[in-house]
Design a protein around this motif. Structure first.
Motif, PDB file in Angstrom:
ATOM      1  N   HIS A  51      15.478  30.454  22.940  1.00  0.00           N
ATOM      2  CA  HIS A  51      15.793  28.996  22.555  1.00  0.00           C
ATOM      3  C   HIS A  51      15.819  29.257  21.047  1.00  0.00           C
ATOM      4  N   ASN A  75      14.826  22.763  20.503  1.00  0.00           N
ATOM      5  CA  ASN A  75      15.723  22.466  21.481  1.00  0.00           C
ATOM      6  C   ASN A  75      16.108  21.001  20.517  1.00  0.00           C
ATOM      7  N   SER A  82      19.555  24.438  26.982  1.00  0.00           N
ATOM      8  CA  SER A  82      18.665  25.143  26.378  1.00  0.00           C
ATOM      9  C   SER A  82      17.877  25.202  27.722  1.00  0.00           C
TER      10      SER A  82
END
Length: 261
Positions: A51, A75, A82
């Motif tokens: 991520h 995110n 994600s």
């Protein structure tokens, strides 16, 4: 006068900031720094999550207060694809230490130990009381280590703010070592930390009484920018025993681009 191009994080770890406050001037070594890190994690444990995130990182010295911290925002584009989709978006770490040398006006150094602190650490994320909400309390030092130079070393007892209970201990250390300099003043550093917890009580969430992480980063630094890669080793991280169903032991990779404010 030629710029050194050394970040204040490095200056904090150098011998320029001595622990002698016997003259009563506790502000003579004051400094501060702040930077923004655009990060990408690959197979981060536990759970092998990949991520993006933005990290706002800061540190410094103000009188007897030595401090370090960061806030992570996950995110960034709120992407449904994600690994962090639907999870808490914020994680905050804050680690203030109070110099006992500065507080008492005495030189408490001995051997390789340059300064002694009352050390604390707080971890919070963006969720409710069922998520990370921890505090750590103990003693800290700055220790001179061959080649690495000044290294922070802290020993804590953990107090879980959600459970309202003491639950184990943690040893933490961190370092910043420039080891190759270019003609333009930029340099490459080896920087990282170790956090190791032990003595935790096993319950529904803590399935291992010990575990930790070891971060090893190689970064290029200029006066305003840095670019780096970090390899992080995990062992039963956060007290989660490694299983085939949920991985908590292994290696993760981190890539960072930084702007220094």
């Amino acid at each position: 006068m030629k710029k050194t191009l050394l970040p204040l994080a490095l200056l904090a770890s150098s011998s320029a900031f001595a622990a002698d406050y016997t003259d009563g001037d506790t502000h003579k070594n004051d400094y501060k720094w702040m930077q923004g890190n655009l990060m990408y994690a690959v197979d981060e444990l536990p759970g092998e999550s990949s991520h993006d995130y933005l990290e706002l990182e800061f540190g410094g010295r103000a009188g007897v207060l030595d401090y370090y911290g960061y806030a992570d925002v996950f995110n960034l584009t709120n992407s449904d694809s994600s690994d962090k989709s639907g999870a808490d978006k914020i994680f905050i770490k804050f680690a203030p230490r109070i110099s006992l040398d500065g507080l008492t006006g005495k030189d408490l150094s001995f051997g390789p130990v340059e300064e002694v602190y009352f050390a604390t650490l707080f971890n919070w994320n963006g969720g409710n009381d069922d998520t990370v909400n921890n505090s750590f309390w103990g003693l800290g030092t700055d220790v001179m280590v061959p080649w690495l130079g000044k290294v922070g070393l802290n020993a804590y007892a953990l107090y879980d703010l959600s459970a309202k209970d003491w639950d184990g201990f943690q040893i933490s250390t961190n370092w910043f070592k420039p080891f190759y300099f270019f003609d333009n003043g930029s340099f490459i550093s080896y920087q990282g930390y170790i956090d190791y917890q032990f003595g935790a009580a096993k319950d529904d969430f803590t399935t291992s009484s010990n575990g930790g992480a070891w971060f090893n980063g190689i970064y290029w630094h200029s006066d305003r920018y840095s670019v780096g890669y970090g390899l992080k080793a995990f062992k039963d991280i956060y007290g989660i025993e490694d299983t085939s169903a949920f991985k908590s032991t292994g290696f993760s990779h981190y890539f960072a681009v930084t702007y220094k404010f």
